[in-house]
Design an enzyme around this catalytic site. Structure first.
Site, short mmCIF file in Angstrom:
data_model
loop_
_atom_site.label_atom_id
_atom_site.label_comp_id
_atom_site.label_asym_id
_atom_site.label_seq_id
_atom_site.Cartn_x
_atom_site.Cartn_y
_atom_site.Cartn_z
N ARG A 1 11.56 -5.07 5.52
CA ARG A 1 11.24 -3.65 5.32
C ARG A 1 12.08 -2.75 6.21
O ARG A 1 12.25 -3.01 7.39
CB ARG A 1 9.75 -3.45 5.62
CG ARG A 1 9.32 -2.01 5.74
CD ARG A 1 7.83 -1.84 5.53
NE ARG A 1 6.97 -2.44 6.53
CZ ARG A 1 5.64 -2.44 6.49
NH1 ARG A 1 5.02 -1.86 5.47
NH2 ARG A 1 4.93 -3.00 7.42
N ARG B 1 -1.19 -9.17 13.40
CA ARG B 1 -1.70 -8.19 12.43
C ARG B 1 -2.43 -8.88 11.28
O ARG B 1 -3.43 -8.37 10.77
CB ARG B 1 -0.54 -7.33 11.91
CG ARG B 1 -0.01 -6.36 12.98
CD ARG B 1 1.41 -5.94 12.72
NE ARG B 1 1.53 -5.13 11.52
CZ ARG B 1 2.66 -4.96 10.84
NH1 ARG B 1 3.76 -5.57 11.23
NH2 ARG B 1 2.69 -4.21 9.77
N ARG C 1 -10.16 0.48 8.30
CA ARG C 1 -9.71 -0.87 8.68
C ARG C 1 -10.81 -1.67 9.35
O ARG C 1 -10.58 -2.81 9.73
CB ARG C 1 -8.54 -0.73 9.65
CG ARG C 1 -7.18 -0.98 9.02
CD ARG C 1 -6.13 -0.82 10.10
NE ARG C 1 -4.92 -1.52 9.83
CZ ARG C 1 -3.85 -0.98 9.25
NH1 ARG C 1 -3.87 0.26 8.82
NH2 ARG C 1 -2.76 -1.69 9.08
N LYS D 1 0.83 -1.21 0.00
CA LYS D 1 0.00 0.00 0.00
C LYS D 1 0.87 1.26 0.00
O LYS D 1 0.64 2.19 -0.78
CB LYS D 1 -0.94 0.02 1.23
CG LYS D 1 -1.83 -1.21 1.34
CD LYS D 1 -2.71 -1.16 2.58
CE LYS D 1 -1.98 -1.21 3.91
NZ LYS D 1 -1.27 -2.47 4.20
N ARG E 1 10.49 -0.88 11.74
CA ARG E 1 9.33 -0.73 12.60
C ARG E 1 9.32 -1.81 13.67
O ARG E 1 9.54 -2.97 13.37
CB ARG E 1 8.04 -0.81 11.76
CG ARG E 1 7.76 0.49 11.03
CD ARG E 1 6.64 0.37 10.04
NE ARG E 1 5.48 -0.35 10.53
CZ ARG E 1 4.37 -0.55 9.79
NH1 ARG E 1 4.31 -0.07 8.56
NH2 ARG E 1 3.36 -1.21 10.28
P1 ADP Z 1 2.20 -1.88 3.22
O1 ADP Z 1 2.21 -0.37 3.18
O2 ADP Z 1 1.02 -2.48 2.53
O3 ADP Z 1 2.38 -2.43 4.60
P2 ADP Z 1 4.80 -1.60 1.87
O4 ADP Z 1 4.47 -0.82 0.65
O5 ADP Z 1 5.49 -0.92 2.98
O6 ADP Z 1 3.48 -2.38 2.40
O7 ADP Z 1 5.68 -2.86 1.39
C1 ADP Z 1 6.24 -3.77 2.34
C2 ADP Z 1 7.67 -4.12 1.91
O8 ADP Z 1 7.62 -4.90 0.72
C3 ADP Z 1 8.53 -2.91 1.59
O9 ADP Z 1 9.84 -3.15 2.08
C4 ADP Z 1 8.52 -2.81 0.06
O10 ADP Z 1 9.77 -2.34 -0.45
C5 ADP Z 1 8.28 -4.27 -0.35
N1 ADP Z 1 7.39 -4.38 -1.53
C6 ADP Z 1 6.32 -3.60 -1.84
N2 ADP Z 1 5.74 -4.02 -2.99
C7 ADP Z 1 6.45 -5.10 -3.41
C8 ADP Z 1 6.35 -5.98 -4.54
N3 ADP Z 1 5.38 -5.84 -5.47
N4 ADP Z 1 7.26 -6.97 -4.65
C9 ADP Z 1 8.24 -7.13 -3.71
N5 ADP Z 1 8.38 -6.33 -2.63
C10 ADP Z 1 7.50 -5.33 -2.46
P1 ADP Z 2 0.82 -1.75 7.44
O1 ADP Z 2 1.43 -0.78 6.47
O2 ADP Z 2 1.81 -2.81 7.83
O3 ADP Z 2 -0.48 -2.29 6.94
P2 ADP Z 2 0.12 0.56 9.06
O4 ADP Z 2 1.32 1.39 9.05
O5 ADP Z 2 -1.00 0.93 8.14
O6 ADP Z 2 0.53 -0.98 8.81
O7 ADP Z 2 -0.48 0.48 10.53
C1 ADP Z 2 0.33 0.17 11.64
C2 ADP Z 2 -0.53 0.04 12.89
O8 ADP Z 2 -1.18 1.29 13.14
C3 ADP Z 2 -1.67 -0.98 12.82
O9 ADP Z 2 -1.25 -2.30 13.13
C4 ADP Z 2 -2.65 -0.42 13.85
O10 ADP Z 2 -2.22 -0.70 15.16
C5 ADP Z 2 -2.50 1.10 13.65
N1 ADP Z 2 -3.47 1.65 12.65
C6 ADP Z 2 -3.16 2.25 11.47
N2 ADP Z 2 -4.28 2.64 10.83
C7 ADP Z 2 -5.33 2.26 11.62
C8 ADP Z 2 -6.75 2.34 11.50
N3 ADP Z 2 -7.33 2.90 10.42
N4 ADP Z 2 -7.50 1.84 12.51
C9 ADP Z 2 -6.94 1.28 13.60
N5 ADP Z 2 -5.62 1.15 13.77
C10 ADP Z 2 -4.81 1.64 12.79
#
Ligand code: ADP
Ligand code: ADP
Ligand code: ZN
Length: 218
Positions: free
Chosen positions: A127, A172, A88, A13, A161
């Site tokens: 990451r 999660r 969420r 994302k 993180r």
């Molecule tokens: P999210 O915001 O959904 O938690 P991220 O965009 O931070 O996910 O991606 C998680 C990790 O995976 C990051 O280190 C990113 O560089 C890597 N990543 C993201 N998209 C891809 C992909 N299509 N293929 C391989 N690695 C990816």
């Molecule tokens: P990821 O990129 O790995 O999906 P986020 O960075 O979006 O994770 O979120 C990290 C943490 O922040 C979540 O595990 C939750 O604890 C909190 N969080 C983020 N957005 C929300 C939301 N919309 N509602 C509730 N908790 C949230």
């Protein structure tokens, strides 16, 4: 255009939001980033959220809804936003609908990034981000060009993180399945849901998202 990117932790994302920001001038609204900033600045919201985030649990809906409501009312959101990490839960999705109506805005598409669990774990475990500018990397899939130097700002310090560990990741993923996945049928029923294969190379995922946006009436 106003869109939502939905997917489990590590689905891509944040990565895709950044590509869309650069190419299309939309603004990424990441509730996770907002919470991490609040923790860093020791704001009351951050103090409330910190232990929940560390345990992989969700922060209460009312707090998140207030945070996003204030953010999308700001003028920079007028040129389009990407919601990353919100909503969420179904109550958050319902609250979003209400605030959009009240602010005279609408959603154009909800894009689900589908990625299998083994890949999610590999992505989250590798990451890391630049401590100075926040640019996001991956040990294997997106390393810095020069070892230990940020491509974007030249910074040499990096952070991981605290919730990107195997145990919290398990919690999660469970939270996603139980609390977040039910918003997919909610948007499906509104005809807004589009599914994109998030397993592909990151640039191919961007192309698939752009194809969806091109088919979406403005
Ligand atoms: P999210 O915001 O959904 O938690 P991220 O965009 O931070 O996910 O991606 C998680 C990790 O995976 C990051 O280190 C990113 O560089 C890597 N990543 C993201 N998209 C891809 C992909 N299509 N293929 C391989 N690695 C990816
Ligand atoms: P990821 O990129 O790995 O999906 P986020 O960075 O979006 O994770 O979120 C990290 C943490 O922040 C979540 O595990 C939750 O604890 C909190 N969080 C983020 N957005 C929300 C939301 N919309 N509602 C509730 N908790 C949230
Ligand atoms: Zn940097």
């Amino acid at each position: 255009m106003n869109i939502i990117l939905i997917g489990p932790p590590g689905a891509g994302k944040g990565t895709q939001s950044h590509f869309l920001e650069e190419k299309h001038g939309m603004i990424q609204l990441s509730t996770g980033d907002m919470l991490r900033t609040a923790i860093k600045h020791e704001e009351p919201v951050g103090l409330e959220a910190q232990s929940l985030m560390a345990a992989g649990k969700l922060v209460p809906d009312d707090l998140m809804v207030r945070m996003i409501e204030a953010r999308i009312a700001k003028p920079d959101c007028a040129r389009g936003f990407i919601l990353d990490g919100f909503p969420r839960t179904v109550p958050q999705a319902e609250a979003l609908d209400k605030m959009l109506v009240a602010q005279g805005k609408k959603l154009d598409a909800v894009i689900e990034l589908k990625v299998d669990e083994a890949a999610l774990i590999a992505r989250v475990s590798g990451r890391f981000a630049c401590a100075n500018c926040g640019a996001s990397y991956h040990d294997t899939y997106m390393p810095t060009t020069k070892p230990n130097v940020c491509d974007a700002c030249g910074g040499k310090e990096f952070t991981r993180r605290p919730d990107d560990n195997a145990e919290t990741m398990k919690a999660r993923l469970e939270v996603f399945r139980i609390q977040t996945a039910p918003i997919l049928p909610y948007y499906q029923a509104k005809g807004l849901l589009k599914v994109v294969d998030g397993m592909a190379d990151m640039h191919d995922v961007t192309k698939a998202i752009e194809a969806v946006l091109n088919q979406t009436p403005a």
